[in-house]
Design a protein around this motif. Structure first.
Motif, PDB file in Angstrom:
ATOM      1  N   PRO A 152       0.798  -1.234   0.000  1.00 26.33           N
ATOM      2  CA  PRO A 152       0.000   0.000   0.000  1.00 26.33           C
ATOM      3  C   PRO A 152       0.826   1.277   0.000  1.00 26.33           C
ATOM      4  CG  PRO A 152      -0.071  -1.069   2.152  1.00 26.33           C
ATOM      5  CD  PRO A 152       0.601  -2.033   1.223  1.00 26.33           C
ATOM      6  N   SER A 153       2.132   1.160   0.280  1.00 28.57           N
ATOM      7  CA  SER A 153       2.973   2.349   0.278  1.00 28.57           C
ATOM      8  C   SER A 153       3.482   2.703  -1.110  1.00 28.57           C
ATOM      9  CB  SER A 153       4.174   2.138   1.212  1.00 28.57           C
ATOM     10  OG  SER A 153       5.081   1.176   0.678  1.00 28.57           O
ATOM     11  N   VAL A 154       3.224   1.838  -2.095  1.00 29.03           N
ATOM     12  CA  VAL A 154       3.699   2.037  -3.470  1.00 29.03           C
ATOM     13  C   VAL A 154       2.556   2.550  -4.335  1.00 29.03           C
ATOM     14  CG1 VAL A 154       4.517   0.851  -5.545  1.00 29.03           C
ATOM     15  CG2 VAL A 154       5.531   0.315  -3.330  1.00 29.03           C
ATOM     16  N   SER A 155       2.807   3.594  -5.109  1.00 35.20           N
ATOM     17  CA  SER A 155       1.781   4.127  -6.010  1.00 35.20           C
ATOM     18  C   SER A 155       2.112   3.765  -7.451  1.00 35.20           C
ATOM     19  CB  SER A 155       1.665   5.649  -5.864  1.00 35.20           C
ATOM     20  OG  SER A 155       2.887   6.284  -6.199  1.00 35.20           O
ATOM     21  N   VAL A 156       1.088   3.374  -8.184  1.00 33.20           N
ATOM     22  CA  VAL A 156       1.251   2.913  -9.563  1.00 33.20           C
ATOM     23  C   VAL A 156       0.205   3.586 -10.448  1.00 33.20           C
ATOM     24  CG1 VAL A 156       1.084   0.925 -11.110  1.00 33.20           C
ATOM     25  CG2 VAL A 156       2.226   0.674  -8.905  1.00 33.20           C
ATOM     26  N   CYS A 157       0.646   4.032 -11.625  1.00 35.22           N
ATOM     27  CA  CYS A 157      -0.264   4.507 -12.665  1.00 35.22           C
ATOM     28  C   CYS A 157      -0.148   3.582 -13.864  1.00 35.22           C
ATOM     29  CB  CYS A 157       0.074   5.935 -13.070  1.00 35.22           C
ATOM     30  SG  CYS A 157      -0.977   6.586 -14.403  1.00 35.22           S
ATOM     31  N   LEU A 158      -1.255   3.049 -14.302  1.00 36.15           N
ATOM     32  CA  LEU A 158      -1.299   2.160 -15.459  1.00 36.15           C
ATOM     33  C   LEU A 158      -1.991   2.876 -16.607  1.00 36.15           C
ATOM     34  CD1 LEU A 158      -1.041  -0.610 -16.866  1.00 36.15           C
ATOM     35  CD2 LEU A 158      -3.193  -1.263 -15.765  1.00 36.15           C
ATOM     36  N   LEU A 159      -1.274   3.016 -17.722  1.00 28.64           N
ATOM     37  CA  LEU A 159      -1.817   3.649 -18.922  1.00 28.64           C
ATOM     38  C   LEU A 159      -2.202   2.572 -19.929  1.00 28.64           C
ATOM     39  CD1 LEU A 159       0.881   6.449 -19.434  1.00 28.64           C
ATOM     40  CD2 LEU A 159      -1.318   6.656 -18.242  1.00 28.64           C
ATOM     41  N   GLU A 160      -3.437   2.607 -20.396  1.00 27.45           N
ATOM     42  CA  GLU A 160      -3.929   1.638 -21.382  1.00 27.45           C
ATOM     43  C   GLU A 160      -4.636   2.384 -22.503  1.00 27.45           C
ATOM     44  OE1 GLU A 160      -5.213  -0.968 -23.896  1.00 27.45           O
ATOM     45  OE2 GLU A 160      -3.813  -1.558 -22.301  1.00 27.45           O
ATOM     46  N   ALA A 161      -4.242   2.105 -23.745  1.00 25.72           N
ATOM     47  CA  ALA A 161      -4.816   2.808 -24.894  1.00 25.72           C
ATOM     48  C   ALA A 161      -6.253   2.398 -25.163  1.00 25.72           C
ATOM     49  CB  ALA A 161      -3.961   2.564 -26.137  1.00 25.72           C
ATOM     50  N   GLY A 162      -6.620   1.187 -24.789  1.00 24.04           N
ATOM     51  CA  GLY A 162      -7.976   0.709 -25.039  1.00 24.04           C
ATOM     52  C   GLY A 162      -8.899   0.929 -23.868  1.00 24.04           C
ATOM     53  N   GLY A 163      -9.977   0.121 -23.824  1.00 21.41           N
ATOM     54  CA  GLY A 163     -10.980   0.268 -22.787  1.00 21.41           C
ATOM     55  C   GLY A 163     -10.742  -0.656 -21.610  1.00 21.41           C
ATOM     56  N   ASN A 164     -11.795  -0.863 -20.823  1.00 19.78           N
ATOM     57  CA  ASN A 164     -11.673  -1.614 -19.569  1.00 19.78           C
ATOM     58  C   ASN A 164     -11.583  -3.121 -19.772  1.00 19.78           C
ATOM     59  OD1 ASN A 164     -11.550  -1.178 -16.651  1.00 19.78           O
ATOM     60  ND2 ASN A 164     -13.414  -2.422 -16.569  1.00 19.78           N
ATOM     61  N   GLY A 165     -11.933  -3.608 -20.952  1.00 17.44           N
ATOM     62  CA  GLY A 165     -11.780  -5.034 -21.235  1.00 17.44           C
ATOM     63  C   GLY A 165     -12.781  -5.929 -20.532  1.00 17.44           C
ATOM     64  N   ASP A 166     -13.998  -5.427 -20.313  1.00 17.44           N
ATOM     65  CA  ASP A 166     -14.980  -6.241 -19.610  1.00 17.44           C
ATOM     66  C   ASP A 166     -16.312  -6.339 -20.338  1.00 17.44           C
ATOM     67  OD1 ASP A 166     -15.782  -3.639 -19.278  1.00 17.44           O
ATOM     68  OD2 ASP A 166     -15.980  -3.730 -17.091  1.00 17.44           O
ATOM     69  N   HIS A 167     -16.368  -5.996 -21.630  1.00 19.02           N
ATOM     70  CA  HIS A 167     -17.648  -6.095 -22.335  1.00 19.02           C
ATOM     71  C   HIS A 167     -17.947  -7.545 -22.721  1.00 19.02           C
ATOM     72  CE1 HIS A 167     -15.595  -6.396 -26.253  1.00 19.02           C
ATOM     73  NE2 HIS A 167     -14.914  -5.301 -25.966  1.00 19.02           N
ATOM     74  N   ILE A 168     -19.156  -7.790 -23.151  1.00 22.46           N
ATOM     75  CA  ILE A 168     -19.648  -9.151 -23.327  1.00 22.46           C
ATOM     76  C   ILE A 168     -18.881  -9.925 -24.398  1.00 22.46           C
ATOM     77  CG2 ILE A 168     -21.456  -8.464 -24.971  1.00 22.46           C
ATOM     78  CD1 ILE A 168     -21.614 -11.285 -22.306  1.00 22.46           C
ATOM     79  N   LEU A 169     -18.396  -9.252 -25.447  1.00 20.76           N
ATOM     80  CA  LEU A 169     -17.658  -9.968 -26.484  1.00 20.76           C
ATOM     81  C   LEU A 169     -16.326 -10.479 -25.975  1.00 20.76           C
ATOM     82  CD1 LEU A 169     -18.326  -7.788 -29.670  1.00 20.76           C
ATOM     83  CD2 LEU A 169     -19.428  -9.939 -28.995  1.00 20.76           C
ATOM     84  N   ILE A 170     -15.828  -9.875 -24.895  1.00 19.85           N
ATOM     85  CA  ILE A 170     -14.615 -10.382 -24.264  1.00 19.85           C
ATOM     86  C   ILE A 170     -14.962 -11.461 -23.246  1.00 19.85           C
ATOM     87  CG2 ILE A 170     -12.744  -9.774 -22.672  1.00 19.85           C
ATOM     88  CD1 ILE A 170     -12.453  -7.134 -24.167  1.00 19.85           C
ATOM     89  N   ARG A 171     -15.958 -11.222 -22.431  1.00 21.76           N
ATOM     90  CA  ARG A 171     -16.302 -12.188 -21.376  1.00 21.76           C
ATOM     91  C   ARG A 171     -16.787 -13.511 -21.965  1.00 21.76           C
ATOM     92  NH1 ARG A 171     -19.527  -8.121 -19.507  1.00 21.76           N
ATOM     93  NH2 ARG A 171     -21.317  -9.539 -19.293  1.00 21.76           N
ATOM     94  N   ALA A 172     -17.544 -13.460 -23.050  1.00 21.22           N
ATOM     95  CA  ALA A 172     -18.015 -14.687 -23.706  1.00 21.22           C
ATOM     96  C   ALA A 172     -16.921 -15.182 -24.647  1.00 21.22           C
ATOM     97  CB  ALA A 172     -19.296 -14.411 -24.482  1.00 21.22           C
ATOM     98  N   PRO A 173     -16.304 -16.327 -24.383  1.00 21.13           N
ATOM     99  CA  PRO A 173     -15.175 -16.776 -25.203  1.00 21.13           C
ATOM    100  C   PRO A 173     -15.453 -16.790 -26.703  1.00 21.13           C
ATOM    101  CG  PRO A 173     -15.292 -18.081 -23.223  1.00 21.13           C
ATOM    102  CD  PRO A 173     -16.517 -17.215 -23.222  1.00 21.13           C
ATOM    103  N   ALA A 174     -16.646 -17.229 -27.104  1.00 23.19           N
ATOM    104  CA  ALA A 174     -16.961 -17.291 -28.533  1.00 23.19           C
ATOM    105  C   ALA A 174     -17.058 -15.908 -29.163  1.00 23.19           C
ATOM    106  CB  ALA A 174     -18.268 -18.054 -28.751  1.00 23.19           C
TER     107      ALA A 174
END
Length: 548
Positions: free
Chosen positions: A29-51
């Motif tokens: 908890p003493s370490v701070s991190v910033c993560l930069l991602e060019a895309g979105g959150n990666g949790d929409h249905i086309l990702i969650r559903a393997p097919a």
């Protein structure tokens, strides 16, 4: 109020490595991190559903997909290859076939032999295990308490089991576990797929495993999506932060300790080059000032060139285009939503094979992916009806390509030149592998599923005819590595602790650091690399993790 533009670590890229790294570093908890991602959150249905990957992979609309292309490839009749890469938290693990494959133990021992101390099979195995939550439980080769769910396939099709039987009819051994260090044989792949009650049957991308459970609760983790990194900020030979563009606005974040590049085999070398790190001549031609000359940046590109054999089938219990399958698909969707175990849970590539094209070899030199649909040009060319396909690739290519700047515009795609088949040994292995694959598909166990062979492949083809087919249709199976290779030689970009040679406060942590391509799929090894890197950054000795 904490400074939201300055952090201990700035991670560029939220893919398999970046997701893993962000989660592990912020355990403190003493370490701070910033993560930069060019895309979105990666949790929409086309990702969650393997097919759903069938809608993402072709790149139409670039849904969670960079959808890159190579430069024209002389070895492929001048065609441009297609290079889909994940653009979302989870990276390519959000759009891949979910196959959990580590490769062969000699791949990692080979890295150690090249001077990459600490990266032998025995030293990497504890990190594979720590990442893993395997449905079959813990053991000598597997973990059961890690974030990454590894599951047996939920509902493999009968034709996939027939493929395995056909291979045994051709005297190939059947094995259950491809991840013990010796992967020779045939069977069904394990997959990165949830096996808990809440998410059973959903894709377990690196983001779903590591990031999504903690992204709202960890106050020391800042995730910025839609953030396209444009430059590594430097003072002299030290990385101090990252410039990025979100929408039409340019921003900067500072890194007190380190900048960690996790952009993958294409984007990590591109960002280094855009930042003035690489081959001086290549950088200066685009009007970029040289910060640090490093000749290996973007070189050493390796990828698995893939060739596909396919058949139509009268069996409709697979993915195809037709009335019966469409009606059945609705039932499969409802069943998946309720139980997680229908055909919607498929990785498509259900059947596995790691085989030797010469019995004298000490390890498999080809890999097979048996797919429960007709695959043509990365699903960009569709066929009416039903069928199956089998991919074959040469596991350890000798050809070497490069990633380079086609433009000084940081929003432009990188130049990608795999130089496929420039080494004739790769073609020879692919021809032998294609013949072996067709022999399996022609075996008695597959007879009830075969109807018509596609693409003009036929009995009695000469090697010259096989070569013609390969040059006309082969392309990547999505495993680019090596463009920021780890090592101690003059062309190495990072050292065995993944620190960029000649720079301070800068590491590369992704598949680009692999000095040689492993004999299999690259997602699990990339997660392992990030697990190991997190301990390096935190100063945890390998002996400690081995004792867990």
């Amino acid at each position: 109020m904490p400074d939201k533009t300055a952090f201990d670590y700035v991670i560029v890229g939220g893919g398999s490595a970046g997701s893993t790294l962000a989660a592990r570093l912020t355990e403190d908890p003493s370490v701070s991190v910033c993560l930069l991602e060019a895309g979105g959150n990666g949790d929409h249905i086309l990702i969650r559903a393997p097919a759903g990957t069938v809608a993402i992979l072709p790149g139409y609309g670039k849904i969670s997909n960079w959808a890159y292309e190579t430069v024209p490839q002389p070895g492929l009749n001048g065609r441009r290859g297609y290079q889909p890469r994940g653009k979302a938290l989870g990276g390519s693990s959000a759009i891949n076939a979910m196959l959990y494959v580590r490769g062969h133990k000699t791949d990692y021992d080979g890295w150690a032999d090249l001077g990459c101390d600490g990266w032998s099979w025995n030293e990497c195995l504890p990190y594979f295990k720590r990442a893993e939550n395997n449905v079959d439980g813990a053991g000598d080769f597997h973990g059961a308490s890690g974030p990454l769910h590894v599951s047996n396939q939920k509902a493999p099709r009968p034709m996939s089991r027939a493929f395995v039987k056909a291979a045994t009819e051709c005297q190939h051994r059947e094995i259950e576990d491809f991840n013990t260090g010796d992967n020779e044989g045939v069977g069904l792949y394990q997959v990165t797929q949830f096996h808990d009650e809440a998410r059973n049957g959903e894709r377990c991308s690196a983001a779903a495993a590591y990031l999504h459970p903690i992204q709202k609760s960890r106050k020391n983790l800042t995730i910025i999506t839609g953030a396209h990194a444009t430059k590594i900020l430097t003072e002299g030979k030290r990385a101090t932060g990252v410039a990025y563009r979100k929408g039409r606005t340019d921003h900067q974040v500072k890194a007190h300790r380190e900048v960690l590049l996790c952009g993958g085999a294409f984007n990590s070398p591109q960002l280094l080059q855009l930042s003035g790190i690489g081959v001086a001549e290549d950088i200066q031609r685009h009007g970029i000032n040289v910060v640090h000359e490093l000749p290996g940046v973007g070189k050493n590109l390796q990828d698995h060139l893939d060739f596909i054999l396919a058949y139509t089938s009268k069996d409709t219990d697979n993915f195809g285009i037709g009335l019966a399958g469409t009606i059945g698909l609705t039932k499969h969707i409802l069943k998946w939503r309720k139980h997680g175990n229908s055909m919607i849970a498929t990785p498509f590539a259900e059947g596995a094979g790691f085989l030797k094209t010469d019995p004298a070899l000490d390890r498999p030199d080809i890999q097979l992916h048996f797919v429960i649909s007709i695959v043509d040009d990365h699903a960009r060319k569709l066929h009416m009806g039903y069928g199956f396909s089998c991919h074959v690739c040469a596991l350890r290519p000798h050809s070497r390509g490069e990633v380079f700047l086609e433009s000084g515009d940081p929003m432009a795609a990188p130049g990608i030149d795999p130089q496929f088949l420039t080494d004739p040994r790769d073609l020879e292995t692919t021809i032998r592998g294609a013949k072996m694959t067709r022999e399996i598909l022609q075996a008695p166990a597959m007879k009830q599923y075969r109807h018509k062979e596609l693409f003009g492949v036929k009995d009695g083809m000469s090697d010259a005819e096989w070569e013609s087919h390969i040059r006309a249709r082969a392309d990547t199976i999505y495993h680019p590595v090596g463009t920021c290779k780890m090592g101690v030689d003059d062309m190495a970009v990072v050292d065995p602790e993944l620190k960029v040679h000649g720079m301070e406060g800068l590491r590369v942590i992704d598949a680009s650091v692999m000095p040689t391509l492993i004999g299999g799929n690259t997602n699990a090894p990339t997660i392992m690399i990030a697990e190991r890197a997190a301990d390096m950054i935190r100063g945890i000795k390998p002996a400690a993790i081995a004792a867990e």
